[in-house]
Design a protein around this motif. Structure first.
Motif, short mmCIF file in Angstrom:
data_model
loop_
_atom_site.label_atom_id
_atom_site.label_comp_id
_atom_site.label_asym_id
_atom_site.label_seq_id
_atom_site.Cartn_x
_atom_site.Cartn_y
_atom_site.Cartn_z
N PHE A 1 1.16 -1.10 0.05
CA PHE A 1 0.38 0.36 -0.65
C PHE A 1 1.28 1.24 -0.15
O PHE A 1 1.34 1.70 1.43
CB PHE A 1 -0.72 -0.54 1.27
CG PHE A 1 -1.46 -1.45 1.01
CD1 PHE A 1 -3.24 -0.36 0.43
CD2 PHE A 1 -1.96 -2.11 1.75
CE1 PHE A 1 -4.03 -1.54 -0.19
CE2 PHE A 1 -2.75 -2.99 1.38
CZ PHE A 1 -4.00 -2.81 1.21
N LEU B 1 -1.33 4.76 -4.39
CA LEU B 1 -2.45 4.02 -3.68
C LEU B 1 -3.28 4.67 -2.75
O LEU B 1 -4.80 4.78 -2.89
CB LEU B 1 -2.14 2.52 -3.56
CG LEU B 1 -2.95 1.44 -3.34
CD1 LEU B 1 -3.99 1.42 -4.96
CD2 LEU B 1 -2.43 -0.06 -2.87
N ILE B 2 -3.20 4.84 -1.50
CA ILE B 2 -3.86 5.41 -0.40
C ILE B 2 -4.34 6.52 -1.07
O ILE B 2 -5.76 6.47 -0.50
CB ILE B 2 -2.76 5.62 0.66
CG1 ILE B 2 -2.48 3.68 0.98
CG2 ILE B 2 -3.90 6.12 1.96
CD1 ILE B 2 -1.82 3.75 2.22
N SER C 1 -5.44 7.27 -3.62
CA SER C 1 -6.53 7.39 -4.88
C SER C 1 -7.61 6.02 -4.59
O SER C 1 -8.58 6.24 -4.57
CB SER C 1 -5.99 6.58 -6.11
OG SER C 1 -5.27 4.69 -5.17
N LEU C 2 -7.34 5.66 -3.34
CA LEU C 2 -8.73 4.61 -2.56
C LEU C 2 -9.01 5.67 -1.78
O LEU C 2 -10.74 5.93 -1.58
CB LEU C 2 -7.53 3.95 -1.59
CG LEU C 2 -7.54 2.35 -2.44
CD1 LEU C 2 -7.19 1.42 -1.46
CD2 LEU C 2 -8.51 1.87 -3.88
N LEU D 1 -12.20 8.13 -3.82
CA LEU D 1 -12.78 7.17 -4.32
C LEU D 1 -14.74 7.57 -3.96
O LEU D 1 -14.77 7.60 -4.77
CB LEU D 1 -12.91 5.36 -4.42
CG LEU D 1 -11.73 5.20 -5.68
CD1 LEU D 1 -11.73 3.50 -5.02
CD2 LEU D 1 -12.07 5.37 -6.48
#
Length: 124
Positions: free
Chosen positions: A46, A50-51, A53-54, A57
């Motif tokens: 992670f 990535l974090i 972009s999450l 969401l």
């Protein structure tokens, strides 16, 4: 683009890649978006990219659902001529503030729990 422009652009990037500053920037960006360190293949990686972009969401999906409320074409087709977007946006602004706080708090607690493991012997 023609092949000569692509070739000259590639040569320009290769020349810049030799300078220490651009090499450090490249390493920094790679570390952020691809994670760092050597980990086993079955571990989840992670990284910060990535974090981030999450985290975006839920707000992105909610914005899609708000298209029905704020879409000017849909309002025109329904005959809504007196729509005040500033007055209508106030509840949505508060919702986005609360959503960002909840998601950020959840990720912070999740990361804290995965980083600081409390052993049973230390809890006595």
């Amino acid at each position: 683009m023609t092949s000569s422009k692509v070739h000259s652009l590639r040569q320009s990037w290769e020349r810049r890649g030799r300078h220490p500053f651009f090499r450090l920037v490249s390493l920094f960006v790679d570390r952020i978006f691809h994670g760092g360190g050597e980990s086993a293949e079955d571990d989840l990686d992670f990284s910060l990219g990535l974090i981030l972009s999450l985290l975006a969401l839920p707000g992105g999906f909610y914005s899609i659902f708000l298209f029905d409320k704020y879409g000017s074409l849909l309002q025109w087709m329904r005959g809504q001529n007196s729509f005040d977007p500033l007055a209508a946006a106030l509840p949505d602004e508060y919702f986005f503030i609360v959503l960002s706080m909840v998601v950020t708090g959840t990720v912070a607690v999740w990361r804290w729990d995965s980083t600081v493991a409390i052993s049973p012997a230390s809890s006595r």
